[in-house]
Design an enzyme around this catalytic site. Sequence first.
Site, mmCIF file in Angstrom:
data_model
loop_
_atom_site.group_PDB
_atom_site.id
_atom_site.type_symbol
_atom_site.label_atom_id
_atom_site.label_comp_id
_atom_site.label_asym_id
_atom_site.label_seq_id
_atom_site.Cartn_x
_atom_site.Cartn_y
_atom_site.Cartn_z
ATOM 1 N N GLU A 12 62.826 5.041 51.745
ATOM 2 C CA GLU A 12 64.153 4.525 52.107
ATOM 3 C C GLU A 12 63.977 3.221 52.876
ATOM 4 O OE1 GLU A 12 66.469 7.355 54.396
ATOM 5 O OE2 GLU A 12 68.200 6.008 54.508
ATOM 6 N N GLU A 158 74.001 13.567 51.129
ATOM 7 C CA GLU A 158 74.573 14.262 52.297
ATOM 8 C C GLU A 158 76.032 13.845 52.502
ATOM 9 O OE1 GLU A 158 71.997 13.720 55.705
ATOM 10 O OE2 GLU A 158 70.359 14.794 54.747
ATOM 11 N N TYR A 225 65.433 20.174 57.039
ATOM 12 C CA TYR A 225 64.499 19.680 58.057
ATOM 13 C C TYR A 225 64.367 20.746 59.131
ATOM 14 C CZ TYR A 225 64.976 14.901 56.186
ATOM 15 O OH TYR A 225 64.949 13.785 55.391
ATOM 16 N N GLU A 279 65.154 16.328 50.161
ATOM 17 C CA GLU A 279 64.618 15.876 51.457
ATOM 18 C C GLU A 279 64.170 17.128 52.192
ATOM 19 O OE1 GLU A 279 66.874 13.181 53.940
ATOM 20 O OE2 GLU A 279 67.738 12.182 52.184
HETATM 21 O O1 AHR Z 1 65.097 11.027 55.913
HETATM 22 C C1 AHR Z 1 65.841 10.465 56.958
HETATM 23 C C2 AHR Z 1 67.344 10.700 56.808
HETATM 24 O O2 AHR Z 1 67.594 12.071 56.877
HETATM 25 C C3 AHR Z 1 67.969 10.284 55.488
HETATM 26 O O3 AHR Z 1 68.357 8.973 55.488
HETATM 27 C C4 AHR Z 1 69.173 11.185 55.409
HETATM 28 O O4 AHR Z 1 69.534 11.488 54.095
HETATM 29 C C5 AHR Z 1 68.767 12.412 56.184
HETATM 30 O O5 AHR Z 1 69.732 12.832 57.074
#
Ligand code: AHR
Length: 455
Positions: A12, A158, A225, A279
């Site tokens: 990114e 998202e 995450y 992600e």
């Molecule tokens: O990976 C970092 C960020 O995490 C990305 O830009 C977003 O999609 C997510 O919240």
Amino acid sequence: MIDKKIFGSFIEHIENCIEGGIYDKENINSDESGIRQDVLGLCREMSPSVIRFPGGTVMGIYHWEDYVGPVEGRKKIKNIIWGGQITREFGTAEFINFCDEIGSEPMICINMPTGTAKEAADWVEYCNGTDDTYYANLRRSHGYEEPFNVKYWCIGNESYAEPDLGMQHDVNVYIREAWEYIKYMKLTDPSIELVLVGNAFDMEWNKAVLDAFAPVCDYFSIHFYADGEMPVKQLEEFEETQLYSLEQMLDEYNMRDSKLDRWYRIPGRKREIRLALDEWNIWNPNENEHSKYGLYQEYTWEDAIWTAHFLFMLIRHSEHIGIANLAQLVNVIAPIMTNPDGVWKQTTFYPFMYIRKYCGKEISLGQSPFEESFGRDTVATSDDGRITYFVINSDGNDKYADCILSGFKQISLMASNPSDVNSMSEEKVWVEETDIDKDRILFKPYSINILTENE
Ligand code: AHR
């Protein structure tokens, strides 16, 4: 079948992932196009099967036409999302070249918050068009006669996140607007496959999106995450609750007969809807001395063991998961790190690289001699009958298993302490490879093991 796209990654325009990481015109290790060859070397070694680009949240300010054509003409902008600037010198063609150099499939996320359906469809034509039409010719005029053949397209990122740009956090707005993108993009290239936005923690959102898009949804995106506090527990909870509910939900939609009316003029999906965990990682988003959003993370060996657990989970659920992307690839919550003088591998690089390399085509269920005593710490795959076992010993003591695996070798990834981190000056991770010649197999403390038949 295990889809190898579960071993994907993500880049990114965010801090020094692309600019100052992958792309750095000033660096002595870069080639004439600005790509750092030392970074590229590690990316090749790690070998992500698919790479997602250009965001993430930043895609809300990404207008692709500003990132194509002669590099000199491209204008720098402020990165209002993550801070710093974007020179726009690394755009579509540079991304495709980067993927080609590594041998990865490109996966593009279009701008829904501030873009238009036409803009996204034009991008599809620029990448994939073969006719004598404006955007295909624009690509040709930039020196790319052959189409880029980008198959995977994410319709937003998202979108439920209210703090992000755009109004699509209202699911009805997302659905209304996403339809326009889907139609315009698929009419432009009916062969593309679409990734629609799901939310691991909001089943109402998921139901609404799938009610609307089941006929055209090839992949349903979920992000996960672990925030660094008890990541193993978070992963177990995710697998036991969210992931199972999502799979059940997909099974229901996949059983329905959901065909598109022919007047839409676009083809529906060709196979069942699968998840795209596009992600995933451990990310403690609190500010640290290097980064406002904690995007600079040093991964410990314990985190590497977690990464192996995550990959085992992807393999176990490969019937439902078709794509997964370790976020991100370079510098930003990443397995590959750079500074102006060189590169190094974070601890998490090792499980990714080795499990990706040795993972077979199919999961081998109920045949592993380790399943009973190792539970979630093991998984087995097969490749035309050639079995590979993956076993983690996350404890500080030796563990043994009595079994005969003649003709196998054992590859063990290890560090002395769970808190060990790698740095440019010191590699704490090492790899041991031995032929198995005993009926008692030793799994050393804090080790990730691959037991595979010798060629
Ligand atoms: O990976 C970092 C960020 O995490 C990305 O830009 C977003 O999609 C997510 O919240």
